[in-house]
Design an enzyme around this catalytic site. Structure first.
Site: not given
Ligand SMILES: O=P(O)(O)OC[C@H]1O[C@](O)(CO)[C@@H](O)[C@@H]1O
Length: 500
Positions: A175, A181, A236-237, A322, A352, A464
């Protein structure tokens, strides 16, 4: 010998509610009629109905970021107008649907898709791809779908070992398009394509992006035609319904993606229109609130008795914790209740693993048992196995609810362990969509009950920020570093340990 009568006389017979063919049974919540009455009055006092209307009307309920939370528009297949600050958002959404549909027909000869994203840019598509992989009637394109989320290069190496560079497509999902990452993994995959003699043209044609930050995607080198936008009013979620769900359409066809949206849309209509007393997301939210008030619970488990839903608990962890893992309410005051710790995994495996604790541990941990009525195949063996799976699901719930007395204290089951049963008619794209939307709407309702903003996530930033100076200090063989404003003595010692 059970510790209490199997039927709970004070439990209302109407413990079963249905919406979009999904059945919710709350009998083992042991909430009596008077308690339900009180809970619904709490919902009314918390203005849940008004909150639902505001959410669907595009009000800026994500007040800290001054945004609406309009993910429901992403699955509004009838395209009835949805106004955001006076502008109907449906034409832009429909244009993305059109582009996704067209792309599905263009990808010929693709053997591998490397989907790069993390959090909400990963959990949803990963869950849907896994859940729909063996559904009768869903035709898979058979592409190898690789989900690359972690910065740990173990995942990257495993994927690059398997993918064929010349027939691979890369979808970078972010987003913000600033998540470290994701951007580092994307660069590593581009280098892999280059190292495997892919031409500049081949690389350009194989890179796609799904983002709310189109300029950043262009800056990265993605062609505009290969960028699928979504918007800042989609959390995002909550984004799997947007172009983030692209892999579903690419692997299983656009029709399947539409089915997925349709199930979620049907659950939205239920959530928007059903009276509180028959509203599944509201009832599930109130049942959890009741257990917080009555039992002081601080954790809850979601246990799908369906291996195809193996990724569901991970998706739910981000959705719930979140959205509602917060300590202050909308007025900046300390909250009375907020999200419990959420965990889970598939049954019967979980029996289990941690069911010993669920049955005989000191803490009461409510459970959502999620089961699927229809087996994935009509083969006699599958039917027999499915019957055992369902029997285990029902038996565990009963044992947790009623417990068992015994002379030997070590064999006593305390019981009084509440649970819901959610029963899907079958597992397909429609009911998967309905299930996820049910939980999204439950999370929003919990936010309304707890007076929490469920749509921002300020708590994910600080770690972060701290990681940056620490990463810079991690230079093996360097002179020992001293604690400073960003790095405390313990971390400095750990860095020196790693550098030595
Ligand atoms: O889609 P992006 O901006 O890479 O963010 C990835 C994820 O990191 C967050 O901003 C923080 O965990 C989430 O809300 C989001 O889904």
């Amino acid at each position: 010998m059970t510790s209490r009568p199997l039927q709970n006389p004070d439990n209302p017979t109407n413990s079963t509610f249905t919406a979009v063919d999904v059945v919710l049974d709350t009998a083992y919540q042991h909430i009596d009629a008077a308690e339900w009455k009180k809970l619904f009055s709490v919902a009314k006092k918390s203005k849940v109905k008004e909150f639902i209307a505001d959410m669907f009307a595009g009000k800026h309920i994500n007040f800290s970021e001054d945004r609406p939370a309009l993910h429901s528009a992403l699955r509004n297949l009838p395209k009835s107008p949805v106004f955001l600050d006076g502008i109907d958002v449906m034409p832009a959404i429909a244009d993305v649907w059109r582009r996704i549909d067209a792309l599905c027909n263009k990808w010929v000869g693709v053997t591998d898709v490397i989907h790069i994203g993390i959090g909400g840019s990963d959990f949803g598509p990963r869950l849907a791809i896994e859940a729909l992989a063996h559904v009768p009637g869903i035709e898979s394109r058979g592409m190898r779908m690789h989900f690359l989320a972690n910065i740990d290069t173990a995942e990257l190496a495993r994927i690059l070992d398997r993918a064929q560079p010349n027939s691979t497509r890369v979808i970078i999902v972010s987003k913000s398009f600033t998540t470290l990452e994701t951007t580092m993994n994307a660069k590593a995959v581009v280098n892999w394509l280059k190292d495997n003699d892919c031409t500049k043209g081949q690389i350009t044609n194989s890179l796609f992006a799904v983002t709310a930050n189109v300029p950043a995607a262009k800056e990265f080198g993605i062609e505009e035609d290969n960028i699928y936008p979504f918007w800042d009013w989609v959390g995002g979620r909550y984004s799997v319904w947007s172009a983030v769900g692209l892999p579903i359409a690419l692997q299983y066809g656009f029709k399947t993606f539409e089915e997925f949206l349709a199930g979620a849309h049907a659950m939205d209509l239920h959530f928007k229109n059903a009276p509180l007393e028959e509203n599944l997301p509201v009832i599930m939210a109130l049942a959890l609130l009741h257990q917080q008030q009555k039992q002081g619970i601080t954790a809850y488990a979601a246990i799908p008795y369906a291996d195809a839903l193996d990724a569901f608990p991970k998706w739910l962890q981000q959705l719930d914790m979140e959205s509602n893992g917060k300590s202050v309410d909308r007025n900046g005051k300390p909250v009375k209740y907020s999200s419990p710790v959420v965990f889970g995994s598939t049954g019967s495996n979980a029996q289990h693993s941690y069911f010993q604790l669920l049955h005989q541990g000191p803490d009461i941990i409510p459970i959502d048992f999620i089961a699927v009525r229809k087996p994935m195949s009509e083969r006699p063996e599958a039917i027999a196995h499915h019957r055992i799976l369902l029997a285990n699901c029902l038996a565990q719930a009963q044992a947790l609810a009623h417990g068992k007395t015994a002379d030997n204290p070590n064999h006593v089951y305390p019981g009084n362990r509440p649970s819901n049963l959610l029963l899907l008619p079958e597992l397909n794209a429609f009911y998967l969509g309905a299930l996820l939307a049910l939980y999204e709407n439950r999370a929003a309702t919990l936010g309304a009950l707890w007076n929490i903003n469920s749509f921002d996530q300020p708590g994910v930033e600080y770690g972060k920020v701290l990681a940056k100076p620490i990463e810079k200090a991690l230079v093996s063989g360097s002179d020992p570093i001293q604690a400073n404003d960003d790095i405390d003595a313990v971390t400095a010692a750990r860095i020196n340990l790693l550098n030595s």
